[in-house]
Design a protein around this motif. Structure first.
Motif, PDB file in Angstrom:
ATOM      1  N   ASN A   1       0.838  -1.189   0.000  1.00  0.00           N
ATOM      2  CA  ASN A   1       0.000   0.000   0.000  1.00  0.00           C
ATOM      3  C   ASN A   1       0.877   1.244   0.000  1.00  0.00           C
ATOM      4  O   ASN A   1       2.105   1.155   0.029  1.00  0.00           O
ATOM      5  N   THR A   2       0.261   2.410  -0.035  1.00  0.00           N
ATOM      6  CA  THR A   2       1.018   3.660  -0.155  1.00  0.00           C
ATOM      7  C   THR A   2       1.758   4.030   1.124  1.00  0.00           C
ATOM      8  O   THR A   2       2.588   4.926   1.112  1.00  0.00           O
ATOM      9  N   SER A   3       1.473   3.342   2.217  1.00  0.00           N
ATOM     10  CA  SER A   3       2.181   3.636   3.466  1.00  0.00           C
ATOM     11  C   SER A   3       3.581   3.027   3.476  1.00  0.00           C
ATOM     12  O   SER A   3       4.373   3.289   4.383  1.00  0.00           O
ATOM     13  N   GLY A   4       3.877   2.180   2.470  1.00  0.00           N
ATOM     14  CA  GLY A   4       5.193   1.577   2.381  1.00  0.00           C
ATOM     15  C   GLY A   4       5.298   0.220   3.042  1.00  0.00           C
ATOM     16  O   GLY A   4       6.392  -0.230   3.366  1.00  0.00           O
ATOM     17  N   THR A   5       4.161  -0.463   3.210  1.00  0.00           N
ATOM     18  CA  THR A   5       4.149  -1.778   3.835  1.00  0.00           C
ATOM     19  C   THR A   5       3.829  -2.855   2.809  1.00  0.00           C
ATOM     20  O   THR A   5       2.931  -2.687   1.986  1.00  0.00           O
ATOM     21  N   LEU A   6       4.573  -3.959   2.856  1.00  0.00           N
ATOM     22  CA  LEU A   6       4.321  -5.117   2.004  1.00  0.00           C
ATOM     23  C   LEU A   6       3.578  -6.161   2.825  1.00  0.00           C
ATOM     24  O   LEU A   6       3.985  -6.484   3.949  1.00  0.00           O
ATOM     25  N   TYR A   7       2.486  -6.693   2.261  1.00  0.00           N
ATOM     26  CA  TYR A   7       1.628  -7.626   2.989  1.00  0.00           C
ATOM     27  C   TYR A   7       1.581  -8.995   2.305  1.00  0.00           C
ATOM     28  O   TYR A   7       1.733  -9.104   1.085  1.00  0.00           O
ATOM     29  N   TYR A   8       1.324 -10.004   3.123  1.00  0.00           N
ATOM     30  CA  TYR A   8       1.033 -11.358   2.653  1.00  0.00           C
ATOM     31  C   TYR A   8      -0.402 -11.682   3.048  1.00  0.00           C
ATOM     32  O   TYR A   8      -0.806 -11.460   4.192  1.00  0.00           O
ATOM     33  N   SER A   9      -1.187 -12.202   2.103  1.00  0.00           N
ATOM     34  CA  SER A   9      -2.597 -12.461   2.354  1.00  0.00           C
ATOM     35  C   SER A   9      -2.977 -13.861   1.895  1.00  0.00           C
ATOM     36  O   SER A   9      -2.613 -14.282   0.793  1.00  0.00           O
ATOM     37  N   THR A  10      -3.717 -14.591   2.741  1.00  0.00           N
ATOM     38  CA  THR A  10      -4.262 -15.891   2.376  1.00  0.00           C
ATOM     39  C   THR A  10      -5.431 -16.219   3.294  1.00  0.00           C
ATOM     40  O   THR A  10      -5.404 -15.890   4.491  1.00  0.00           O
ATOM     41  N   ASN A  11      -6.471 -16.807   2.722  1.00  0.00           N
ATOM     42  CA  ASN A  11      -7.652 -17.217   3.488  1.00  0.00           C
ATOM     43  C   ASN A  11      -8.194 -16.087   4.365  1.00  0.00           C
ATOM     44  O   ASN A  11      -8.517 -16.276   5.532  1.00  0.00           O
ATOM     45  N   TYR A  12      -8.261 -14.888   3.794  1.00  0.00           N
ATOM     46  CA  TYR A  12      -8.792 -13.698   4.462  1.00  0.00           C
ATOM     47  C   TYR A  12      -7.917 -13.206   5.607  1.00  0.00           C
ATOM     48  O   TYR A  12      -8.319 -12.338   6.375  1.00  0.00           O
ATOM     49  N   LYS A  13      -6.721 -13.764   5.760  1.00  0.00           N
ATOM     50  CA  LYS A  13      -5.800 -13.316   6.787  1.00  0.00           C
ATOM     51  C   LYS A  13      -4.696 -12.508   6.134  1.00  0.00           C
ATOM     52  O   LYS A  13      -4.109 -12.933   5.145  1.00  0.00           O
ATOM     53  N   VAL A  14      -4.421 -11.333   6.701  1.00  0.00           N
ATOM     54  CA  VAL A  14      -3.419 -10.429   6.148  1.00  0.00           C
ATOM     55  C   VAL A  14      -2.350 -10.153   7.190  1.00  0.00           C
ATOM     56  O   VAL A  14      -2.667  -9.796   8.331  1.00  0.00           O
ATOM     57  N   LYS A  15      -1.081 -10.324   6.800  1.00  0.00           N
ATOM     58  CA  LYS A  15       0.020 -10.074   7.713  1.00  0.00           C
ATOM     59  C   LYS A  15       1.092  -9.235   7.012  1.00  0.00           C
ATOM     60  O   LYS A  15       1.387  -9.472   5.837  1.00  0.00           O
ATOM     61  N   PRO A  16       1.685  -8.275   7.716  1.00  0.00           N
ATOM     62  CA  PRO A  16       2.765  -7.480   7.108  1.00  0.00           C
ATOM     63  C   PRO A  16       4.068  -8.264   7.037  1.00  0.00           C
ATOM     64  O   PRO A  16       4.362  -9.087   7.909  1.00  0.00           O
TER      65      PRO A  16
END
Length: 345
Positions: free
Chosen positions: A49-64
């Motif tokens: 996102n524009t805040s500069g964070t990279l995320y991993y997402s699976t099964n509706y769970k999101v983690k930075p």
């Protein structure tokens, strides 16, 4: 692997027909700027996102995975083996306009959210079923190699190139001890060099005939492919040849494609029976073509006449044109991970 324009989550992706003939545009219900990787089944997504964070997402769970300053850009490299993830972090893309400046290279395990800094450079790659990684330092003209299982296993190759500061070499590891890479000599002639890690010996293998030729190398688990493509006003045309690793003799390669036209190239070859590249139809028209590695016959997969770049992402071939992405080949199914009722709208 990275998309400059795409979606944020697999559950909001859909495909819509576009004016690009055979191709379908990769469309989204929300902004198209943040997706960095999506698995073939649509269940694993990496996005920023524009805040500069990279995320991993699976099964509706999101983690930075990584956090940085606003406007930081991330590019991801994930092979078909899905054991490792290479993350190229560029925190100064919009305030320091240098395409040669080293970027932070991080290593993470697939489906894990812990990332470790492994070096500074450009164009990170995975090799030998994700057992090695490499990256290029353009300012020092050095290729760096790091063992993924054993981080203490490292080595560096210095390029001869002194004529093109923006050149980024192609590189393939044939084994733990043999590396192929492209380089440029003082006359601007490009070639493929073999480096033997045990003997420290550099051996020239293939050489272009003039500076107006581009050489690419690409590999899957079975074969290595060498593409030679004429550029600008060159009359050399294009060719693609292959050889199997077991032969360990690149001189025994087979010619599998030849054209009198100067194709763009940009070969993608992780599929064991197909090779994708950008082929010229005529003087001012280029499109995506697929080469059947069994029959050695090629065919066009697009008919827009303007596609010059293709991206490979977990069994899908995507083409970029005019800021849009199109599905060229691969399974249209992005998974069943959708909100109940969305498919009825």
């Amino acid at each position: 692997m990275a998309l400059r324009s795409s979606a944020i989550l697999p559950l909001i992706l859909c495909l819509s027909f576009s004016a690009y003939g055979k191709l379908h545009e990769l469309a989204t219900k929300q902004t198209v700027e943040n997706l960095r990787y999506i698995s073939k089944d649509g269940k694993v997504t990496f996005y920023q996102n524009t805040s500069g964070t990279l995320y991993y997402s699976t099964n509706y769970k999101v983690k930075p995975i990584l956090k940085s300053t606003p406007a930081t850009q991330y590019n991801l490299t994930i092979s078909a083996h899905k054991k490792a993830v290479l993350i190229e972090k560029n925190a100064t893309q919009f305030n320091f306009l240098s395409i040669r400046a080293p970027r932070e290279i991080y290593l993470a395990k697939y489906k894990k959210t812990s990332a470790t800094l492994v070096g500074h450079g450009l164009k990170p790659r995975l090799h030998l079923k994700d057992s090695w990684l490499s990256y290029y330092n353009a300012q020092k003209r050095e290729l760096h190699f790091v063992g993924i299982k054993n981080r203490s296993s490292k080595f560096t190759i210095k390029l001869r190139n002194q004529v093109n500061p923006y050149y980024i070499p192609y590189v393939v590891m044939l084994s733990d001890n043999l590396v192929l890479f492209t380089d440029i000599n003082i006359k601007g002639i490009k070639g493929i060099i073999q480096f033997n890690r045990k003997s420290k010996k550099l051996s020239p293998l293939v050489k272009s005939s003039n500076p107006l030729e581009k050489i690419e190398i690409c590999a899957n688990d079975q074969q290595l492919f060498i593409g030679i493509f004429g550029q600008s006003q060159s009359k050399v045309g294009s060719s693609i040849s292959s050889y199997k690793y077991k032969s360990e003799d690149i001189s025994k390669r087979d010619l599998i494609y030849e054209s009198s036209l100067n194709d763009i190239g940009n070969m993608k070859c992780s599929h064991n029976s197909k090779l994708y590249f950008v082929k010229r139809r005529e003087k001012n028209a280029v499109d995506v073509a697929v080469l059947d590695l069994v029959s050695k016959k090629h065919s066009f997969l697009s008919d827009s006449g303007v596609i010059t770049q293709i991206t490979e992402m977990d069994g899908k071939i995507l083409a970029e044109s005019m800021g849009k992405y199109f599905l060229v080949d691969g399974d249209n199914n992005l998974g069943d991970d959708i909100w109940k009722g969305d498919d009825k709208k």
